[in-house]
Design an enzyme around this catalytic site. Sequence first.
Site, PDB file in Angstrom:
ATOM      1  N   PHE A 186      11.216  55.715   7.749  1.00  0.00           N
ATOM      2  CA  PHE A 186      12.384  56.357   8.360  1.00  0.00           C
ATOM      3  C   PHE A 186      12.743  55.782   9.728  1.00  0.00           C
ATOM      4  O   PHE A 186      13.437  56.430  10.502  1.00  0.00           O
ATOM      5  CB  PHE A 186      12.128  57.863   8.487  1.00  0.00           C
ATOM      6  CG  PHE A 186      10.765  58.196   9.048  1.00  0.00           C
ATOM      7  CD1 PHE A 186      10.533  58.185  10.408  1.00  0.00           C
ATOM      8  CD2 PHE A 186       9.718  58.497   8.192  1.00  0.00           C
ATOM      9  CE1 PHE A 186       9.280  58.483  10.919  1.00  0.00           C
ATOM     10  CE2 PHE A 186       8.461  58.796   8.687  1.00  0.00           C
ATOM     11  CZ  PHE A 186       8.240  58.792  10.059  1.00  0.00           C
ATOM     12  N   TYR A 187      12.314  54.572  10.037  1.00  0.00           N
ATOM     13  CA  TYR A 187      12.668  53.957  11.320  1.00  0.00           C
ATOM     14  C   TYR A 187      13.998  53.221  11.217  1.00  0.00           C
ATOM     15  O   TYR A 187      14.094  52.013  11.438  1.00  0.00           O
ATOM     16  CB  TYR A 187      11.571  52.989  11.765  1.00  0.00           C
ATOM     17  CG  TYR A 187      10.364  53.634  12.403  1.00  0.00           C
ATOM     18  CD1 TYR A 187      10.304  54.994  12.641  1.00  0.00           C
ATOM     19  CD2 TYR A 187       9.265  52.858  12.766  1.00  0.00           C
ATOM     20  CE1 TYR A 187       9.177  55.569  13.218  1.00  0.00           C
ATOM     21  CE2 TYR A 187       8.143  53.425  13.345  1.00  0.00           C
ATOM     22  CZ  TYR A 187       8.106  54.781  13.561  1.00  0.00           C
ATOM     23  OH  TYR A 187       6.980  55.339  14.135  1.00  0.00           O
ATOM     24  N   GLY A 188      15.009  53.944  10.860  1.00  0.00           N
ATOM     25  CA  GLY A 188      16.341  53.374  10.777  1.00  0.00           C
ATOM     26  C   GLY A 188      17.371  54.451  11.017  1.00  0.00           C
ATOM     27  O   GLY A 188      17.046  55.644  11.046  1.00  0.00           O
TER      28      GLY A 188
END
Length: 319
Positions: free
Chosen positions: A42-44
């Site tokens: 979820f690093y976006g």
Amino acid sequence: MTMTMTTTASHAHSDEELFEAIKAGVDALPPGTKMVLNSAEFYGPHANRLANLEMLSRFYEANPGYADKTFLMVKGAMHFEQRRADSSIEHLRKSVDACIAALRGTKKIDVFQSARVDRSRPIEESIRNFVVLKEEGKFEHIGLSECKAETVRRAHAVHPIATVEIEVSIWSYEEETKKVIAATRELGIAVTGYSPLGHGFLTGQINSLEDLPADDWRRILTRFKEFDQNMASAKAIRAIAERKGVTPAQLAIAWVGQLGPHVLALPGMSSKKRTLENLAGGDVVLTEAELAEVAEVMEKYPVQGDRYFGDDEAMGLWG
């Protein structure tokens, strides 16, 4: 930590800049040493949560020789919008497979971990589910994140835990943090301390909220809302760094490193300059007098505000 490379849409970095930052860090290490890259499902931005892993797949495609020179940690197993972990075998498999697909065969995941502890089931059950997927060859090692020392011990009794990721900094050194560091030392587990720079507050680069992009998520952190009170601490740390002849970021990273040989600081990285500055912090040795000065600052200016948005329990911290 690669999170800052892909999370802020208004301050996007080119692949060329990001790849240069990673390569510079790897190339600066002694031969045979791997650089830890910490990513997540979820690093976006909201439109593409997998953007960080996709960026790494492009990096490895362009630089295949660096796959064996990096150690890739990936967090997942979250219902992100609900801020809830789910380590059921069904959701865990779905999460791991999404991360593997985003990497497109360019790099195997070295450590996979749930970003938070799934409180709906015993940790023993969660770890047994991780073991199933590990034995299927989906990743090499099992990690934990945002957990208590008791959780570490229970999990490690089921299967060896390779790493425990928790927030560690001059700004975040709670009693439970100390207990986790002590337990992992006893059990022979590495600690990866994220946000060693206090989400950038301790770098000396932030003097007001206006120094952050309008869509920067840090603007809603409670500790950034208590700006003036916490800036007193940051300025005192800057003064110690200046006397030592290092940057505030290097001092903060060195402080994390002195907590134990098993504790590794994980600062953010988005440029070659910042990567090299942060790496140099690992070579800084703090004297007993300097450590005492930092301790005095921590006592005189205790950090104000919770770690995230005002309700750390709701964020699933310390599971």
